[in-house]
Design a protein around this motif. Structure first.
Motif, PDB file in Angstrom:
ATOM      1  N   ARG A 132       1.826   8.092   3.406  1.00  0.00           N
ATOM      2  CA  ARG A 132       2.277   9.667   3.497  1.00  0.00           C
ATOM      3  C   ARG A 132       2.517  10.238   4.625  1.00  0.00           C
ATOM      4  O   ARG A 132       2.164  10.478   5.527  1.00  0.00           O
ATOM      5  CB  ARG A 132       1.294  10.513   2.902  1.00  0.00           C
ATOM      6  N   ASN A 165       5.388   4.277  -1.335  1.00  0.00           N
ATOM      7  CA  ASN A 165       4.711   3.451  -2.276  1.00  0.00           C
ATOM      8  C   ASN A 165       5.545   2.624  -1.580  1.00  0.00           C
ATOM      9  O   ASN A 165       7.248   2.225  -2.109  1.00  0.00           O
ATOM     10  CB  ASN A 165       5.073   3.802  -3.581  1.00  0.00           C
ATOM     11  N   ASP A 212       0.996  -0.971  -0.003  1.00  0.00           N
ATOM     12  CA  ASP A 212      -0.195   0.280   0.376  1.00  0.00           C
ATOM     13  C   ASP A 212       1.108   1.669  -0.510  1.00  0.00           C
ATOM     14  O   ASP A 212       1.963   1.401  -0.283  1.00  0.00           O
ATOM     15  CB  ASP A 212      -1.244   0.100   1.105  1.00  0.00           C
ATOM     16  N   SER A 213       0.617   2.606   0.461  1.00  0.00           N
ATOM     17  CA  SER A 213       0.823   3.618   0.054  1.00  0.00           C
ATOM     18  C   SER A 213       0.756   4.504   1.585  1.00  0.00           C
ATOM     19  O   SER A 213      -0.179   4.350   2.178  1.00  0.00           O
ATOM     20  CB  SER A 213       0.670   4.674  -0.588  1.00  0.00           C
ATOM     21  N   ARG A 248      11.103   3.585  -4.420  1.00  0.00           N
ATOM     22  CA  ARG A 248       9.789   3.312  -3.174  1.00  0.00           C
ATOM     23  C   ARG A 248       9.430   4.790  -2.587  1.00  0.00           C
ATOM     24  O   ARG A 248       8.135   4.690  -3.060  1.00  0.00           O
ATOM     25  CB  ARG A 248      10.335   2.586  -2.609  1.00  0.00           C
ATOM     26  N   PHE A 249      10.287   5.432  -2.342  1.00  0.00           N
ATOM     27  CA  PHE A 249       9.809   6.048  -1.120  1.00  0.00           C
ATOM     28  C   PHE A 249      10.135   8.144  -1.802  1.00  0.00           C
ATOM     29  O   PHE A 249      11.409   7.260  -2.863  1.00  0.00           O
ATOM     30  CB  PHE A 249      10.740   6.501   0.233  1.00  0.00           C
ATOM     31  N   GLN A 271       6.357  10.071   0.911  1.00  0.00           N
ATOM     32  CA  GLN A 271       5.878   9.575  -0.168  1.00  0.00           C
ATOM     33  C   GLN A 271       6.390   7.903   0.616  1.00  0.00           C
ATOM     34  O   GLN A 271       7.618   8.476  -0.702  1.00  0.00           O
ATOM     35  CB  GLN A 271       5.739  10.021  -1.360  1.00  0.00           C
TER      36      GLN A 271
END
Length: 124
Positions: free
Chosen positions: A19, A84, A16-17, A67-68, A82
């Motif tokens: 923030r 991800n 998932d993500s 990824r980030f 963020q």
């Protein structure tokens, strides 16, 4: 003195993500590099990502590269991370910090002020 506050942590499933956000109390980040670090359970604090004062230069740990994403808003009042596709290995307390320099750096010793941290737990 710069007081920092992180927000956005929580429990997330792998893939998932999430923030994270960092804000400075009563001021902007102009003139500072802002970094994100983390402390996994039972381990030492480690560098995650940093962004230079202009927002034009960024630096990532190999473990999160791709990824980030670290970014700052145009008013330079908040910095986001963020996340991800987080993995269980990303589980940690995440801290933001500021350094009196223009370019990003990964050394803990370069950072002058730190937030209290926000917990991120990634379930498999």
């Amino acid at each position: 003195q710069v007081q920092l506050a992180e927000s956005g942590g929580g429990l997330v499933q792998a893939g998932d993500s999430l923030r994270l956000s960092c804000a400075a109390s009563g001021r902007t980040f102009s003139g500072y590099t802002v970094g994100w670090f983390r402390r996994p359970p039972g381990k030492v604090r480690e560098f995650v990502a940093a962004i230079g004062w202009s927002g034009g230069s960024t630096y990532y740990a190999d473990s999160v590269k791709g990824r980030f994403t670290i970014s700052r808003d145009s008013a330079k009042s908040t910095v986001q991370l963020q996340m991800n596709g987080p993995k269980p290995d990303d589980t940690a307390t995440y801290y933001c910090a500021v350094a009196h320099r223009y370019t990003p750096v990964d050394s803990v010793r370069e950072y002058n002020y730190w937030g209290q941290g926000t917990q991120v737990t990634v379930s498999s």
